[in-house]
Design a protein around this motif. Structure first.
Motif, mmCIF file in Angstrom:
data_model
loop_
_atom_site.group_PDB
_atom_site.id
_atom_site.type_symbol
_atom_site.label_atom_id
_atom_site.label_comp_id
_atom_site.label_asym_id
_atom_site.label_seq_id
_atom_site.Cartn_x
_atom_site.Cartn_y
_atom_site.Cartn_z
ATOM 1 N N GLU A 60 0.814 -1.205 0.000
ATOM 2 C CA GLU A 60 0.000 0.000 0.000
ATOM 3 C C GLU A 60 0.859 1.271 0.000
ATOM 4 O O GLU A 60 0.380 2.354 0.312
ATOM 5 C CB GLU A 60 -0.946 -0.021 1.199
ATOM 6 N N GLY A 61 2.130 1.097 -0.364
ATOM 7 C CA GLY A 61 2.971 2.258 -0.611
ATOM 8 C C GLY A 61 3.891 2.682 0.508
ATOM 9 O O GLY A 61 4.563 3.713 0.395
ATOM 10 N N VAL A 62 3.985 1.896 1.576
ATOM 11 C CA VAL A 62 4.889 2.243 2.672
ATOM 12 C C VAL A 62 6.279 1.687 2.359
ATOM 13 O O VAL A 62 6.441 0.480 2.171
ATOM 14 C CB VAL A 62 4.380 1.681 4.019
ATOM 15 N N GLY A 63 7.265 2.573 2.327
ATOM 16 C CA GLY A 63 8.625 2.144 2.005
ATOM 17 C C GLY A 63 9.627 2.419 3.106
ATOM 18 O O GLY A 63 10.836 2.281 2.892
ATOM 19 N N GLN A 64 9.130 2.780 4.304
ATOM 20 C CA GLN A 64 10.026 3.073 5.420
ATOM 21 C C GLN A 64 9.327 2.658 6.720
ATOM 22 O O GLN A 64 8.109 2.817 6.865
ATOM 23 C CB GLN A 64 10.405 4.552 5.437
ATOM 24 N N PHE A 65 10.126 2.136 7.653
ATOM 25 C CA PHE A 65 9.581 1.598 8.899
ATOM 26 C C PHE A 65 10.421 2.043 10.081
ATOM 27 O O PHE A 65 11.655 2.035 10.021
ATOM 28 C CB PHE A 65 9.549 0.067 8.855
ATOM 29 N N LEU A 66 9.734 2.389 11.159
ATOM 30 C CA LEU A 66 10.355 2.684 12.439
ATOM 31 C C LEU A 66 9.845 1.645 13.423
ATOM 32 O O LEU A 66 8.643 1.572 13.692
ATOM 33 C CB LEU A 66 9.992 4.094 12.900
ATOM 34 N N VAL A 67 10.750 0.831 13.950
ATOM 35 C CA VAL A 67 10.381 -0.330 14.769
ATOM 36 C C VAL A 67 10.793 -0.079 16.206
ATOM 37 O O VAL A 67 11.979 0.117 16.495
ATOM 38 C CB VAL A 67 11.059 -1.613 14.239
ATOM 39 N N PHE A 68 9.838 -0.118 17.124
ATOM 40 C CA PHE A 68 10.120 0.074 18.538
ATOM 41 C C PHE A 68 10.182 -1.283 19.249
ATOM 42 O O PHE A 68 9.456 -2.208 18.906
ATOM 43 C CB PHE A 68 9.056 0.940 19.193
ATOM 44 N N GLY A 69 11.075 -1.372 20.251
ATOM 45 C CA GLY A 69 11.213 -2.621 21.003
ATOM 46 C C GLY A 69 11.554 -3.785 20.093
ATOM 47 O O GLY A 69 11.002 -4.872 20.210
ATOM 48 N N ALA A 70 12.503 -3.556 19.186
ATOM 49 C CA ALA A 70 12.721 -4.477 18.068
ATOM 50 C C ALA A 70 13.347 -5.805 18.464
ATOM 51 O O ALA A 70 13.190 -6.796 17.755
ATOM 52 C CB ALA A 70 13.597 -3.797 17.015
ATOM 53 N N GLY A 71 14.092 -5.860 19.572
ATOM 54 C CA GLY A 71 14.765 -7.105 19.910
ATOM 55 C C GLY A 71 15.882 -7.430 18.930
ATOM 56 O O GLY A 71 16.475 -6.537 18.311
ATOM 57 N N ILE A 96 21.176 -5.068 23.436
ATOM 58 C CA ILE A 96 20.460 -5.542 22.255
ATOM 59 C C ILE A 96 20.738 -4.625 21.071
ATOM 60 O O ILE A 96 20.905 -5.085 19.932
ATOM 61 C CB ILE A 96 18.953 -5.628 22.544
ATOM 62 N N VAL A 97 20.815 -3.324 21.314
ATOM 63 C CA VAL A 97 21.147 -2.385 20.239
ATOM 64 C C VAL A 97 22.521 -2.711 19.661
ATOM 65 O O VAL A 97 22.717 -2.694 18.438
ATOM 66 C CB VAL A 97 21.099 -0.930 20.752
ATOM 67 N N ALA A 98 23.483 -3.031 20.526
ATOM 68 C CA ALA A 98 24.829 -3.370 20.058
ATOM 69 C C ALA A 98 24.810 -4.623 19.187
ATOM 70 O O ALA A 98 25.464 -4.681 18.137
ATOM 71 C CB ALA A 98 25.764 -3.556 21.241
ATOM 72 N N VAL A 99 24.052 -5.639 19.620
ATOM 73 C CA VAL A 99 23.916 -6.858 18.815
ATOM 74 C C VAL A 99 23.278 -6.529 17.473
ATOM 75 O O VAL A 99 23.720 -6.996 16.415
ATOM 76 C CB VAL A 99 23.080 -7.913 19.565
ATOM 77 N N GLY A 100 22.228 -5.714 17.512
ATOM 78 C CA GLY A 100 21.545 -5.346 16.279
ATOM 79 C C GLY A 100 22.443 -4.616 15.304
ATOM 80 O O GLY A 100 22.438 -4.903 14.101
ATOM 81 N N ARG A 101 23.211 -3.685 15.814
ATOM 82 C CA ARG A 101 24.120 -2.934 14.929
ATOM 83 C C ARG A 101 25.146 -3.853 14.286
ATOM 84 O O ARG A 101 25.502 -3.694 13.108
ATOM 85 C CB ARG A 101 24.816 -1.832 15.722
ATOM 86 N N GLU A 102 25.627 -4.809 15.058
ATOM 87 C CA GLU A 102 26.600 -5.755 14.509
ATOM 88 C C GLU A 102 25.978 -6.588 13.403
ATOM 89 O O GLU A 102 26.578 -6.812 12.344
ATOM 90 C CB GLU A 102 27.122 -6.651 15.629
#
Length: 247
Positions: A60-71, A96-102
């Motif tokens: 439906e045209g959404v091409g960007q996402f902001l995810v909270f509490g992403a794990g 968790i942010v550090a793991v995600g960035r890696e």
């Protein structure tokens, strides 16, 4: 260095068949399963729902996402379900942010940052501008999976209202919430702690405020546009849906 306490995010990674967890997380997951056995099936069903919701938003045209509490951003998470989309994952836990960035290192248009859904200003503006430069001009998918149970009604309603004001028309809110399934499993419920909030589906809808649910409604996640004629046979522990900011 091994963590000294289990992490819900890493426990979910274990239930989803990932590899980014530790023995202490596996032990905690096993203890919870002993009190409530269908955890793994429920979280796999929940991840399948998130994929369907993301794909609908993209269609439906959404091409960007902001995810909270992403794990931990693996196992068919948003950027894997919507290749080519711009995705910013956030979490309160710096480990968790550090793991995600890696894990996301080297991927274009995808990143991970510290962020609190109750305070959108907690996200580094420079990261927002880099990953989601069109967030105020083009429809944004705001993803809240696994979070509502950890906020009381007033806090959750306030956060959803603030997010509504922060995004342009056509944006989508992708959400789930814990229904009352665990009420019948007191040992498992006790493990969730006193800040855990279960809700009847009828009690959740008013918290959306100005967000308008799509025609699919707020239903058990396995029954939200299932891929097969017969939905997955899992308990209705989580309900969810997609809501829209109207023009």
């Amino acid at each position: 260095m091994e963590p000294q306490a289990p992490s819900t995010a890493r426990m979910i990674d274990y239930w989803l068949g990932g590899v980014h967890h530790h023995p202490i997380d596996v032990a905690a997951a096993g203890a919870f399963e002993s009190a409530y056995r269908p955890c793994a099936d429920i979280f796999r069903s929940l991840r399948a729902f998130s994929g369907r919701a993301v794909r609908q938003a993209v269609g439906e045209g959404v091409g960007q996402f902001l995810v909270f509490g992403a794990g931990v951003p693996t196992q068919a998470n948003v950027h894997e379900t919507a290749p080519g989309a711009r995705v910013l994952y956030t979490d309160l836990d710096p480990r968790i942010v550090a793991v995600g960035r890696e894990l996301l290192d080297g991927l274009d248009s995808v990143d991970y940052a510290l962020g609190d859904v109750t305070d959108p200003n907690s996200i580094d503006p420079a990261v927002l501008d880099r990953v989601l430069p069109d967030r105020k001009r083009q429809p944004l998918g705001v993803v809240l999976f696994g979070l509502p149970a950890f906020f009381d009604d007033a806090t959750l309603a306030g956060a959803l209202d603030a997010l509504y004001d922060a995004v342009p028309a056509g944006s989508r809110l992708l959400f789930d919430f814990d229904a009352t399934e665990l009420a019948g499993h007191p040992e498992a419920l006790a493990m969730m702690g006193p800040a855990f909030h279960m809700r009847e589906p009828a009690a959740f809808a008013p918290l959306l405020g100005r967000w308008t649910p799509t025609a699919e409604g707020i239903v058990p996640v396995a029954r939200w546009l299932p891929d097969a004629d017969t939905p997955e046979d899992v308990p209705d522990a989580f309900w969810g849906g997609v809501a829209v900011k109207q023009a």
